[in-house]
Design an enzyme around this catalytic site. Structure first.
Site, mmCIF file in Angstrom:
data_model
loop_
_atom_site.group_PDB
_atom_site.id
_atom_site.type_symbol
_atom_site.label_atom_id
_atom_site.label_comp_id
_atom_site.label_asym_id
_atom_site.label_seq_id
_atom_site.Cartn_x
_atom_site.Cartn_y
_atom_site.Cartn_z
ATOM 1 N N CYS A 70 0.826 -1.204 0.000
ATOM 2 C CA CYS A 70 0.000 0.000 0.000
ATOM 3 C C CYS A 70 0.868 1.264 0.000
ATOM 4 O O CYS A 70 1.707 1.437 0.886
ATOM 5 C CB CYS A 70 -0.931 0.009 1.210
ATOM 6 S SG CYS A 70 -1.884 1.534 1.392
ATOM 7 N N CYS A 73 0.535 3.549 3.381
ATOM 8 C CA CYS A 73 1.047 3.124 4.679
ATOM 9 C C CYS A 73 2.400 3.805 4.934
ATOM 10 O O CYS A 73 3.052 4.273 4.002
ATOM 11 C CB CYS A 73 1.215 1.605 4.704
ATOM 12 S SG CYS A 73 -0.337 0.687 4.847
ATOM 13 N N HIS A 116 -3.716 0.693 8.280
ATOM 14 C CA HIS A 116 -4.268 0.298 6.982
ATOM 15 C C HIS A 116 -5.644 -0.344 7.102
ATOM 16 O O HIS A 116 -6.484 -0.224 6.202
ATOM 17 C CB HIS A 116 -3.305 -0.672 6.285
ATOM 18 C CG HIS A 116 -3.783 -1.134 4.935
ATOM 19 N ND1 HIS A 116 -3.542 -0.415 3.785
ATOM 20 C CD2 HIS A 116 -4.505 -2.239 4.563
ATOM 21 C CE1 HIS A 116 -4.087 -1.057 2.753
ATOM 22 N NE2 HIS A 116 -4.667 -2.159 3.200
ATOM 23 N N ASN A 156 -14.191 8.708 -0.627
ATOM 24 C CA ASN A 156 -14.859 7.570 -1.253
ATOM 25 C C ASN A 156 -14.448 6.323 -0.484
ATOM 26 O O ASN A 156 -13.252 6.092 -0.300
ATOM 27 C CB ASN A 156 -14.429 7.401 -2.713
ATOM 28 C CG ASN A 156 -14.717 8.618 -3.552
ATOM 29 O OD1 ASN A 156 -15.680 9.330 -3.314
ATOM 30 N ND2 ASN A 156 -13.878 8.857 -4.552
ATOM 31 N N HIS A 167 -6.538 1.756 1.856
ATOM 32 C CA HIS A 167 -6.144 2.486 3.056
ATOM 33 C C HIS A 167 -7.136 3.615 3.335
ATOM 34 O O HIS A 167 -7.584 4.293 2.411
ATOM 35 C CB HIS A 167 -4.740 3.067 2.859
ATOM 36 C CG HIS A 167 -4.093 3.543 4.111
ATOM 37 N ND1 HIS A 167 -3.107 2.833 4.765
ATOM 38 C CD2 HIS A 167 -4.291 4.654 4.867
ATOM 39 C CE1 HIS A 167 -2.720 3.491 5.838
ATOM 40 N NE2 HIS A 167 -3.439 4.601 5.926
ATOM 41 N N HIS A 169 -8.552 6.887 3.540
ATOM 42 C CA HIS A 169 -8.082 8.171 3.042
ATOM 43 C C HIS A 169 -9.211 8.898 2.318
ATOM 44 O O HIS A 169 -10.230 8.315 1.977
ATOM 45 C CB HIS A 169 -6.894 7.986 2.089
ATOM 46 C CG HIS A 169 -7.279 7.457 0.732
ATOM 47 N ND1 HIS A 169 -7.671 6.142 0.531
ATOM 48 C CD2 HIS A 169 -7.370 8.059 -0.482
ATOM 49 C CE1 HIS A 169 -7.962 5.957 -0.741
ATOM 50 N NE2 HIS A 169 -7.792 7.110 -1.379
ATOM 51 N N GLN A 171 -9.758 12.765 -0.277
ATOM 52 C CA GLN A 171 -9.070 13.642 -1.210
ATOM 53 C C GLN A 171 -9.574 15.075 -1.061
ATOM 54 O O GLN A 171 -10.638 15.317 -0.489
ATOM 55 C CB GLN A 171 -9.279 13.166 -2.653
ATOM 56 C CG GLN A 171 -8.713 11.771 -2.917
ATOM 57 C CD GLN A 171 -8.831 11.380 -4.380
ATOM 58 O OE1 GLN A 171 -8.204 11.981 -5.245
ATOM 59 N NE2 GLN A 171 -9.649 10.371 -4.657
#
Length: 347
Positions: A70, A73, A116, A156, A167, A169, A171
């Site tokens: 990933c 990470c 993660h 999303n 992971h 996250h 934006q």
């Protein structure tokens, strides 16, 4: 909160947001990366007036790597990632495969935690507050860029949504234009003002509080409800009771209460379909006022949270009417969705 700025090997900016003031962030990105040279193009649709980003380089972006590879990470055990540090609280960095860049805006990635296998709903209130602080700080800084008109913070979650990295996250898109959805809201608000002399967003919140049947959470400084004309099977709109145009305008009391309210909404989304289901896929979208558009002062910051799941094991697909004509057909009455979300409350 402590903020530390650094640069990745290809010149992109990376920012650490730490809860401890004594955190030291001096790790160096040791990957052999070439300088970023990306030129997305913005084209305007002559029929609808919408702006479309053309970003062919995104075809090569990382797609569903195994957990051990990933890129979000921390860098540890000899494996180098997008984050040079061996651990972190919250990190924001320029997207390596942006939809917008340079004169056409900016795209950033926000990593909510170094874990993660967690999700936003797993965070504690202190960690969620740190993410909120990062969103607010980025909103303030990106607003200063001369090419930027609007800031969009979003998450999303779930492969069903199209997420390419597992992971936890989100934006941030810094648009060089006012998004089509926001432009529609501004036109509706201006028309409502001409007809009634009142603020449309204030009237929508007041109507939902008065009707009560679609209200999911009514806290001291925030109210969450399923909208009267919800497009998605399970959709929640979250507003501060005191209208502000963007995240920067939130008062301390509203800012302090938001993490608990937001985490509760996400956890209800995970519970509403039952424990047998995988985590609920969703989109969480912060709507903020554009910076130079007419009507900014009358716009209301709010969150729109929705899922494409309509019932256990079944998804809501955008078919002919939705995709072809933008006419949504919702299988779940908003009042039913609100009742089920109230029933999914934490004990």
């Amino acid at each position: 909160m402590k903020k530390t700025s650094t640069r990745l090997a290809d010149g992109r900016e990376l920012l650490y947001y730490d809860s401890r003031d004594d955190s030291v962030r001096d790790a160096v990105d040791r990957r052999p990366l070439d300088p970023v040279a990306i030129t997305p193009e913005i084209r305007r649709d002559p029929l609808l007036g919408d702006s479309v980003a053309i970003a062919a380089h995104r075809q090569n972006r990382t797609y569903q790597p195994p957990a051990g590879e990933c890129p979000l990470c921390p860098s540890r055990d000899g494996r180098l990632s997008e984050i040079p540090a061996a651990d972190y609280d919250v990190v924001v960095f320029e997207n390596r495969f942006p939809s917008l860049a340079g004169d056409s805006g900016r795209c950033e990635v926000v990593c909510f935690t170094s874990d993660h296998h967690a999700s936003f709903a797993d965070l504690g209130e202190e960690q969620a507050a740190l993410v909120l602080a990062a969103w607010t700080d980025r909103t303030a800084e990106l607003a200063e860029l001369p090419q930027v008109e609007q800031i969009f913070c979003f998450e999303n979650r779930g492969a069903e949504i199209g997420v390419t990295l597992g992971h936890p996250h989100g934006q941030i898109y810094a648009y060089p234009f006012v998004s089509p959805r926001t432009a529609l809201m501004l036109r509706s608000a201006a028309d409502h003002r001409r007809r009634t002399g009142r603020n449309l967003f204030d009237d929508v919140v007041a109507r939902e509080l008065s009707a009560a049947e679609r209200v999911v959470i009514a806290a001291d400084h925030w109210v969450a409800f399923v909208p009267y004309a919800a497009r998605w099977p399970y959709e929640i709109h979250l507003y501060p009771r005191r209208r502000v145009p963007d995240l920067r305008g939130l008062g301390e009391a509203a800012r302090a209460e938001l993490p608990g309210v937001y985490l509760e909404l996400l956890r209800r989304f995970d519970r509403v379909f039952g424990d047998a289901e995988p985590p609920t896929p969703y989109i969480s979208a912060w709507h903020q006022a554009p910076y130079r558009a007419a009507g900014r002062d009358g716009f209301a910051l709010h969150l729109e949270l929705f899922t494409v799941r309509r019932t256990p094991g079944k998804l809501k697909f955008l078919a002919g009417s939705e995709s072809g004509m933008s006419v949504f057909i919702n299988d779940v009455p908003p009042e039913t969705a609100a009742r089920r979300l109230r029933e999914a409350a934490s004990v």
